[in-house]
Motif scaffolding. Sequence first.
Motif: not given
Length: 114
Positions: A58-64, A23-29, A94-98, A47-56
């Motif tokens: 996965v996107d909600t979880l990584v954003s929170d 999966q693709f993610f954008n990490v904004d520092l 690291p095992a996760s995007i976070l 830090v902000f993290v968003n998945a490439a597919k917004v409002d999914t």
Amino acid sequence: MTARRRPANRRAIERISIHHENQFFNVDLGRELVCVERGLLGPVVEVFVNAAKVDTPVDTLVSDAAILMSLLIQYGHPIEEIAKSMKRNPDGSPASILGRAAAEILRAQEGGSC
């Protein structure tokens, strides 16, 4: 409890695109603007993290989760401790995007400040 150190209204954003687990993610520092005239940025304050597919889901979880990481940083929790607390793969990566985001914060802060 330590008081929250709120970020300034004006800050620099460094975007990092990461491919993790197919999966693709954008990490904004979000970094403080200090010594702008010398091209140096201050520490990461959010830090902000968003998945490439917004409002999914996965996107909600990584954003929170990124918002919670930001709050930890703003309350003075060392990013080194956050990064080492994240789950790791058998090879130590690291095992996760976070976890990857925390590693990127460490890398960004190695650049130094004023």
